[in-house]
Design a protein around this motif. Structure first.
Motif, mmCIF file in Angstrom:
data_model
loop_
_atom_site.group_PDB
_atom_site.id
_atom_site.type_symbol
_atom_site.label_atom_id
_atom_site.label_comp_id
_atom_site.label_asym_id
_atom_site.label_seq_id
_atom_site.Cartn_x
_atom_site.Cartn_y
_atom_site.Cartn_z
ATOM 1 N N ILE A 7 35.635 30.212 -10.610
ATOM 2 C CA ILE A 7 34.990 29.013 -11.166
ATOM 3 C C ILE A 7 33.689 28.723 -10.419
ATOM 4 O O ILE A 7 32.668 28.370 -11.026
ATOM 5 C CB ILE A 7 35.943 27.792 -11.087
ATOM 6 C CG1 ILE A 7 37.147 28.013 -12.014
ATOM 7 C CG2 ILE A 7 35.208 26.507 -11.457
ATOM 8 C CD1 ILE A 7 38.242 26.988 -11.833
ATOM 9 N N ALA A 11 29.876 28.542 -11.916
ATOM 10 C CA ALA A 11 29.012 27.370 -11.711
ATOM 11 C C ALA A 11 27.668 27.783 -11.115
ATOM 12 O O ALA A 11 26.605 27.302 -11.553
ATOM 13 C CB ALA A 11 29.712 26.359 -10.806
ATOM 14 N N ILE A 15 24.035 27.225 -13.071
ATOM 15 C CA ILE A 15 22.947 26.442 -12.478
ATOM 16 C C ILE A 15 21.697 27.302 -12.316
ATOM 17 O O ILE A 15 20.571 26.850 -12.581
ATOM 18 C CB ILE A 15 23.391 25.850 -11.116
ATOM 19 C CG1 ILE A 15 24.495 24.820 -11.329
ATOM 20 C CG2 ILE A 15 22.206 25.214 -10.390
ATOM 21 C CD1 ILE A 15 25.193 24.382 -10.058
ATOM 22 N N SER A 41 25.013 24.989 -4.680
ATOM 23 C CA SER A 41 26.223 25.500 -5.346
ATOM 24 C C SER A 41 26.796 26.700 -4.595
ATOM 25 O O SER A 41 28.024 26.888 -4.555
ATOM 26 C CB SER A 41 25.909 25.878 -6.800
ATOM 27 O OG SER A 41 25.002 26.972 -6.876
#
Length: 217
Positions: A7, A11, A15, A41
């Motif tokens: 996950i 992400a 981004i 991130s």
């Protein structure tokens, strides 16, 4: 990789793609806003991964610090601090990758790396000085730190192949391409869509290097 890391990677990818789209569309305000979230991130991904080498955290924070400085502030002082932060981050990445080099790569190898760096900086400084002026030493040293990291990842990939070493090698090659394109754009000829192309290679390169370091070291 566990589900949280998967996950996290999704992400990071989302981004990064969003930021690059803003750059491609010349949405400067949005691109400035999203740029810092890319490395942020990756830092979150490192936290999710738990057993991460502390030097990786330091490198990530330095890259984030550099991004913030050189995006928001455009004067020479912040440029020097920003490039210096990237240089230290590259050196730390070199040190981390060196820990997994075969035992035959001893102090002599690191001595050669330092000596070759000195020769490269001194050889290209007269040319760089015309365009970069007083920043020539710093910029060339930063460029060589990427070359040294590329050499390390190449040796790791050839001597003890695994997918993470290959991703680091690809990342360092992309980062080196980005740095060279930046030099060409500033010193030789303006490149169309330079900011997007340089950011594409540089940002993807950084993400490949750091995510691989997090998962492998």
């Amino acid at each position: 990789m566990n589900i949280y890391q998967i996950i996290g990677l999704i992400a990071v990818s989302a981004i990064t793609i969003t930021h690059l789209i803003f750059l491609l569309l010349n949405k400067e305000k949005q691109a400035v806003f999203t740029k810092s979230f890319v490395i942020t991130s990756v830092i979150i991904f490192a936290i999710i991964s738990k057993e991460t080498n502390p030097l990786i955290y330091i490198s990530l924070v330095l890259v984030l610090f550099s991004d913030l400085l050189m995006t928001v502030y455009k004067n020479n002082i912040f440029f020097v601090i920003g490039i210096s932060s990237l240089l230290i981050a590259n050196i730390l990445s070199f040190i981390i990758t060196s820990s997994n080099l075969p035992s035959r790569f001893n102090l002599c190898y690191f001595g050669i790396i330092i000596f070759m760096g000195y020769l490269l900086v001194e050889s290209f400084r007269p040319l760089a000085k015309k365009k970069m002026k007083k920043f020539s030493y710093l910029c060339l040293t930063h460029l060589y730190s990427i070359i040294a990291l590329f050499v390390n990842t190449f040796i790791l990939t050839v001597s003890s192949f695994n997918i993470y070493y290959l991703l680091m090698l690809s990342g360092s090659l992309l980062l080196l391409t980005s740095a060279n394109l930046l030099v060409v754009n500033r010193m030789v000829k303006k490149i169309k869509k330079a900011e997007f192309i340089i950011s594409l290679f540089g940002m993807v390169g950084q993400i490949l290097i750091f995510t691989s370091l997090i998962l492998c070291f």
